[in-house]
Design a protein around this motif. Structure first.
Motif, PDB file in Angstrom:
ATOM      1  N   LEU A 179       1.856  11.248 -13.373  1.00  0.00           N
ATOM      2  CA  LEU A 179       2.420  10.753 -11.838  1.00  0.00           C
ATOM      3  C   LEU A 179       1.184  11.139 -11.076  1.00  0.00           C
ATOM      4  CD1 LEU A 179       5.991  12.208 -11.677  1.00  0.00           C
ATOM      5  CD2 LEU A 179       5.460   9.865 -12.707  1.00  0.00           C
ATOM      6  N   ILE A 180       0.600  10.291 -10.476  1.00  0.00           N
ATOM      7  CA  ILE A 180      -0.632  10.521  -9.331  1.00  0.00           C
ATOM      8  C   ILE A 180      -0.467   9.889  -8.127  1.00  0.00           C
ATOM      9  CG2 ILE A 180      -3.117   9.754  -9.434  1.00  0.00           C
ATOM     10  CD1 ILE A 180      -2.654   9.031 -12.577  1.00  0.00           C
ATOM     11  N   GLY A 181      -0.380  11.113  -7.132  1.00  0.00           N
ATOM     12  CA  GLY A 181      -0.275  10.779  -5.918  1.00  0.00           C
ATOM     13  C   GLY A 181      -1.520  10.627  -5.194  1.00  0.00           C
ATOM     14  N   VAL A 182      -1.765   9.480  -4.587  1.00  0.00           N
ATOM     15  CA  VAL A 182      -3.157   9.288  -3.874  1.00  0.00           C
ATOM     16  C   VAL A 182      -3.108   9.080  -2.387  1.00  0.00           C
ATOM     17  CG1 VAL A 182      -5.350   8.012  -3.835  1.00  0.00           C
ATOM     18  CG2 VAL A 182      -4.078   8.266  -6.084  1.00  0.00           C
ATOM     19  N   GLU A 183      -3.726   9.972  -1.593  1.00  0.00           N
ATOM     20  CA  GLU A 183      -3.696   9.646  -0.292  1.00  0.00           C
ATOM     21  C   GLU A 183      -4.944   9.302   0.426  1.00  0.00           C
ATOM     22  OE1 GLU A 183      -0.056  12.367   1.351  1.00  0.00           O
ATOM     23  OE2 GLU A 183      -1.695  13.386   0.499  1.00  0.00           O
ATOM     24  N   PHE A 184      -4.963   8.334   1.093  1.00  0.00           N
ATOM     25  CA  PHE A 184      -6.201   7.923   1.790  1.00  0.00           C
ATOM     26  C   PHE A 184      -6.133   8.039   3.418  1.00  0.00           C
ATOM     27  CE2 PHE A 184      -5.070   4.740  -1.687  1.00  0.00           C
ATOM     28  CZ  PHE A 184      -6.071   4.924  -2.274  1.00  0.00           C
ATOM     29  N   SER A 185      -7.268   8.546   3.639  1.00  0.00           N
ATOM     30  CA  SER A 185      -7.675   9.230   5.180  1.00  0.00           C
ATOM     31  C   SER A 185      -8.065   7.600   5.881  1.00  0.00           C
ATOM     32  CB  SER A 185      -8.545  10.202   5.330  1.00  0.00           C
ATOM     33  OG  SER A 185      -8.666  10.253   6.974  1.00  0.00           O
ATOM     34  N   SER A 186      -7.125   7.426   6.874  1.00  0.00           N
ATOM     35  CA  SER A 186      -7.548   6.167   7.751  1.00  0.00           C
ATOM     36  C   SER A 186      -8.905   6.474   8.589  1.00  0.00           C
ATOM     37  CB  SER A 186      -6.699   5.695   8.573  1.00  0.00           C
ATOM     38  OG  SER A 186      -6.138   6.854   9.512  1.00  0.00           O
ATOM     39  N   SER A 187      -9.114   8.009   8.994  1.00  0.00           N
ATOM     40  CA  SER A 187     -10.265   8.024   9.770  1.00  0.00           C
ATOM     41  C   SER A 187     -11.446   8.253   8.855  1.00  0.00           C
ATOM     42  CB  SER A 187     -10.073   9.377  11.016  1.00  0.00           C
ATOM     43  OG  SER A 187      -9.587  10.695   9.958  1.00  0.00           O
ATOM     44  N   ALA A 188     -11.295   9.251   7.806  1.00  0.00           N
ATOM     45  CA  ALA A 188     -12.372   9.407   6.914  1.00  0.00           C
ATOM     46  C   ALA A 188     -12.960   8.248   5.887  1.00  0.00           C
ATOM     47  CB  ALA A 188     -12.041  10.617   6.076  1.00  0.00           C
ATOM     48  N   ARG A 189     -11.820   7.372   5.831  1.00  0.00           N
ATOM     49  CA  ARG A 189     -12.079   6.108   4.914  1.00  0.00           C
ATOM     50  C   ARG A 189     -12.338   6.477   3.568  1.00  0.00           C
ATOM     51  NH1 ARG A 189     -15.869   3.896   9.600  1.00  0.00           N
ATOM     52  NH2 ARG A 189     -14.235   3.240  11.046  1.00  0.00           N
ATOM     53  N   ASN A 190     -11.551   7.294   2.990  1.00  0.00           N
ATOM     54  CA  ASN A 190     -11.838   7.847   1.479  1.00  0.00           C
ATOM     55  C   ASN A 190     -10.542   8.523   1.241  1.00  0.00           C
ATOM     56  OD1 ASN A 190     -13.124   8.265  -0.941  1.00  0.00           O
ATOM     57  ND2 ASN A 190     -15.055   8.583   0.366  1.00  0.00           N
ATOM     58  N   VAL A 191     -10.513   8.936  -0.244  1.00  0.00           N
ATOM     59  CA  VAL A 191      -9.521   9.727  -0.798  1.00  0.00           C
ATOM     60  C   VAL A 191      -9.564  11.028  -0.247  1.00  0.00           C
ATOM     61  CG1 VAL A 191      -8.525  10.470  -2.967  1.00  0.00           C
ATOM     62  CG2 VAL A 191      -9.583   8.204  -2.962  1.00  0.00           C
ATOM     63  N   VAL A 192      -8.285  11.604   0.295  1.00  0.00           N
ATOM     64  CA  VAL A 192      -8.243  12.932   0.719  1.00  0.00           C
ATOM     65  C   VAL A 192      -7.229  13.634  -0.204  1.00  0.00           C
ATOM     66  CG1 VAL A 192      -9.056  12.575   3.067  1.00  0.00           C
ATOM     67  CG2 VAL A 192      -6.828  12.406   2.731  1.00  0.00           C
ATOM     68  N   GLY A 193      -6.548  13.028  -0.724  1.00  0.00           N
ATOM     69  CA  GLY A 193      -5.722  13.680  -1.468  1.00  0.00           C
ATOM     70  C   GLY A 193      -5.371  12.984  -3.026  1.00  0.00           C
ATOM     71  N   PHE A 194      -5.372  13.806  -3.897  1.00  0.00           N
ATOM     72  CA  PHE A 194      -5.290  13.506  -5.336  1.00  0.00           C
ATOM     73  C   PHE A 194      -4.470  14.318  -6.277  1.00  0.00           C
ATOM     74  CE2 PHE A 194      -6.732  12.163  -9.670  1.00  0.00           C
ATOM     75  CZ  PHE A 194      -6.881  10.861  -9.642  1.00  0.00           C
ATOM     76  N   GLU A 195      -3.099  14.220  -6.150  1.00  0.00           N
ATOM     77  CA  GLU A 195      -2.298  15.191  -6.844  1.00  0.00           C
ATOM     78  C   GLU A 195      -1.824  14.542  -8.381  1.00  0.00           C
ATOM     79  OE1 GLU A 195       0.247  17.914  -4.280  1.00  0.00           O
ATOM     80  OE2 GLU A 195       0.271  15.705  -3.618  1.00  0.00           O
ATOM     81  N   LEU A 196      -1.900  15.168  -9.327  1.00  0.00           N
ATOM     82  CA  LEU A 196      -1.388  14.789 -10.641  1.00  0.00           C
ATOM     83  C   LEU A 196      -0.173  15.766 -11.150  1.00  0.00           C
ATOM     84  CD1 LEU A 196      -1.889  13.254 -13.504  1.00  0.00           C
ATOM     85  CD2 LEU A 196      -3.421  15.156 -14.106  1.00  0.00           C
ATOM     86  N   LEU A 197       0.927  15.154 -11.789  1.00  0.00           N
ATOM     87  CA  LEU A 197       1.791  15.826 -12.429  1.00  0.00           C
ATOM     88  C   LEU A 197       1.876  15.141 -13.753  1.00  0.00           C
ATOM     89  CD1 LEU A 197       4.101  17.843 -12.721  1.00  0.00           C
ATOM     90  CD2 LEU A 197       5.824  16.199 -11.846  1.00  0.00           C
ATOM     91  N   THR A 198       1.708  15.865 -15.198  1.00  0.00           N
ATOM     92  CA  THR A 198       1.843  15.355 -16.488  1.00  0.00           C
ATOM     93  C   THR A 198       3.218  15.570 -16.818  1.00  0.00           C
ATOM     94  OG1 THR A 198      -0.537  15.119 -16.695  1.00  0.00           O
ATOM     95  CG2 THR A 198       0.930  15.202 -18.562  1.00  0.00           C
ATOM     96  N   LEU A 199       3.791  14.662 -17.325  1.00  0.00           N
ATOM     97  CA  LEU A 199       5.242  14.817 -18.311  1.00  0.00           C
ATOM     98  C   LEU A 199       4.813  14.435 -19.691  1.00  0.00           C
ATOM     99  CD1 LEU A 199       7.235  12.531 -15.556  1.00  0.00           C
ATOM    100  CD2 LEU A 199       7.039  15.171 -15.648  1.00  0.00           C
ATOM    101  N   PRO A 200       5.238  15.501 -20.565  1.00  0.00           N
ATOM    102  CA  PRO A 200       4.999  15.388 -21.892  1.00  0.00           C
ATOM    103  C   PRO A 200       5.910  14.004 -22.644  1.00  0.00           C
ATOM    104  CG  PRO A 200       6.428  17.227 -21.460  1.00  0.00           C
ATOM    105  CD  PRO A 200       6.005  16.609 -20.199  1.00  0.00           C
ATOM    106  N   ALA A 201       5.202  13.831 -23.845  1.00  0.00           N
ATOM    107  CA  ALA A 201       5.990  12.739 -24.544  1.00  0.00           C
ATOM    108  C   ALA A 201       7.274  13.273 -24.821  1.00  0.00           C
ATOM    109  CB  ALA A 201       5.381  12.469 -25.890  1.00  0.00           C
ATOM    110  N   THR A 202       8.255  12.159 -24.858  1.00  0.00           N
ATOM    111  CA  THR A 202       9.597  12.650 -25.445  1.00  0.00           C
ATOM    112  C   THR A 202      10.037  12.314 -26.716  1.00  0.00           C
ATOM    113  OG1 THR A 202      10.488  10.555 -24.222  1.00  0.00           O
ATOM    114  CG2 THR A 202      10.436  12.595 -22.997  1.00  0.00           C
ATOM    115  N   ARG A 203       9.143  11.740 -27.445  1.00  0.00           N
ATOM    116  CA  ARG A 203       9.591  11.503 -28.919  1.00  0.00           C
ATOM    117  C   ARG A 203       9.672  12.734 -29.691  1.00  0.00           C
ATOM    118  NH1 ARG A 203       5.711   6.396 -30.154  1.00  0.00           N
ATOM    119  NH2 ARG A 203       6.014   5.271 -28.288  1.00  0.00           N
TER     120      ARG A 203
END
Length: 143
Positions: free
Chosen positions: A119-143
């Motif tokens: 799960l990857i949350g990406v936040e862009f700043s309208s004033s900086a005009r770039n990625v300011v937030g990049f969060e990741l949550l990995t969920l393991p395989a369920t097999r």
């Protein structure tokens, strides 16, 4: 030579992925924003993000509908599932993109695949005009 996005993002070196994306957005000319409010719109940022990944020929699903809402972008690659949510903020990250992925349980749609999910949350700043937030949550395989 492999594209930097493949090396960074798909080989699980997330800091490398974020740096690659920051460089991509930093290369967009300032003049393209002049007298144009486009940086305020999530669709602008998402379309650049999407086109960059689509050019690699990956299996991408946009506005992927679930019973709780829409996943902004799902990528199925190399036996793994990547779910992206995009948000536009003024200046600083707020954590709302990853929070939405979790709150709406978007991963449930792909859980039966049994593959690891990111799960990857990406936040862009309208004033900086770039990625300011990049969060990741990995969920393991369920097999």
């Amino acid at each position: 030579m492999r594209p930097a996005v493949l090396t960074g993002c798909w080989r699980m070196t997330w800091p490398g992925c974020r740096q690659h994306l920051n460089s991509l957005f930093a290369s967009i000319p300032h003049d393209w924003y002049r007298n144009n409010p486009i940086a305020q719109y999530e669709g602008y940022w998402a379309s650049i993000f999407y086109s960059h990944f689509a050019a690699l020929g990956l299996d991408i699903r946009l506005e992927d509908v679930t019973n709780q809402g829409r996943i902004d972008m799902a990528v199925l690659f190399n036996g793994q599932v990547y779910l992206f949510e995009f948000k536009v903020v003024e200046q600083t990250p707020e954590g709302k993109a990853l929070a939405q992925l979790q709150a709406k349980n978007y991963a449930e749609k792909y859980r039966s695949r049994g593959e690891p999910m990111h799960l990857i949350g990406v936040e862009f700043s309208s004033s900086a005009r770039n990625v300011v937030g990049f969060e990741l949550l990995t969920l393991p395989a369920t097999r």
